[in-house]
Design an enzyme around this catalytic site. Structure first.
Site, PDB file in Angstrom:
ATOM      1  N   PRO A 161       0.828  -1.218   0.000  1.00 52.28           N
ATOM      2  CG  PRO A 161      -0.122  -1.121   2.123  1.00 52.28           C
ATOM      3  CD  PRO A 161       0.664  -2.001   1.220  1.00 52.28           C
ATOM      4  CD  GLU A 162       3.316   3.633  -4.049  1.00 52.76           C
ATOM      5  OE1 GLU A 162       3.466   4.862  -3.991  1.00 52.76           O
ATOM      6  OE2 GLU A 162       3.783   2.934  -4.952  1.00 52.76           O
TER       7      GLU A 162
END
Ligand SMILES: [Zn+2]
Length: 282
Positions: free
Chosen positions: A2-3
């Site tokens: 996840p960014e």
């Protein structure tokens, strides 16, 4: 992994579901790798506390915790880093418990918040901000780098002016900017028309400002997209997987640029696959 936009979306989704809830009790698994603070300390610190708010700081999800006596001022924090595969799931008690569930908060409403992480690069931490007469209490959590969604033009330029490294590497450096990962670094450099190998100290003020605005635009667009699909990864019955923005360059090696039809190139930079358009980016 996840960014920033995914973490922001998850934090908002969790906030919407658990804000104001009292934590009745907390359960933690036995595999130690996941816990930055010992499990028993986390369980003791969380029990009885009220969740005042949940928000993102860098790529961390921060739960601000109080008690009825604290009148809205945070007394403690629970900090969740999702790592590669971590998920926070909001569930009813009868929802089947997923394999690799390492933590569970039982909430006053009867619902549960579960932390699931197959690869165990995620981290859970508890900070007591008040402390006792014997110890001073922990400092509130801060991400090491600047926040890319709110940083101003002057401060942004200042991050890079005196450094001499490829701009792509600088964007990925978490001590400069918090939470910018590979996808959004490539996409924002494309939007700004800057080649990833350009040296930070050779970029003009105008280029840096274009980059700051591009980064802001790319990240907020992804957050907007994520907002509509938040239940896909916060609710236990939802589907797995993060939303995808329509990439212009990221992982489009050999495909035509959406703007000029030049084929997208891939190079290795700072150990990461890096994608750019040799015509649109200079
Ligand atoms: Zn192009």
């Amino acid at each position: 992994m996840p960014e920033l936009p995914e973490v922001e979306t998850i934090a908002r989704g969790v906030d919407r579901r658990v804000r104001g809830e009292r934590i009745v009790q907390a359960w933690f698994g036995r595999l130690p790798q996941t816990f930055k603070t010992p499990q028993s300390q986390q369980a003791k610190g969380l029990a009885g506390r009220t969740i005042l708010a949940v928000h993102r700081t860098g790529k961390h999800i921060v739960f601000e915790l109080g008690t009825e006596a604290s009148a809205g001022a945070p007394e403690a924090q629970w900090i969740v880093h999702l790592g590669m595969t971590g998920r926070l799931l909001f569930a009813t008690p009868d929802a089947p418990v997923a394999p690799h569930t390492h933590a569970r908060l039982d909430l006053g409403s009867g619902n549960e918040l579960r932390f699931v992480d197959p690869r165990r690069f995620g981290r859970l931490e508890f900070r007591n901000l008040r402390g006792s007469f014997r110890n001073r209490g922990d400092a509130a959590f801060e991400a090491p780098g600047a926040e890319p969604l709110t940083i101003g033009a002057v401060a942004f330029a200042e991050l890079f002016r005196r450094r001499n490294m490829p701009i792509k590497a600088a964007l990925l450096n978490q001590s400069l900017l918090a939470g910018v990962g590979n996808i959004y670094a490539d996409e924002s450099l494309f939007q700004a028309g800057i080649r990833p190998r350009r040296r930070t100290n050779r970029l003009t003020a105008a280029e840096l400002e274009r980059l700051r605005l591009a980064l802001h635009q790319v990240l907020t667009q992804a957050i907007r997209l994520g907002g509509s699909s938040v239940s896909d990864y916060v609710d236990a019955d939802g589907e797995r997987g993060f939303f995808q923005i329509e990439h212009c360059v990221y992982q489009r090696t050999g495909e035509p640029c959406r703007r000029c039809e030049t084929l997208i190139r891939r190079i290795e930079l700072a150990g990461r696959g890096t994608h750019y358009c040799p015509t649109c980016q200079r």
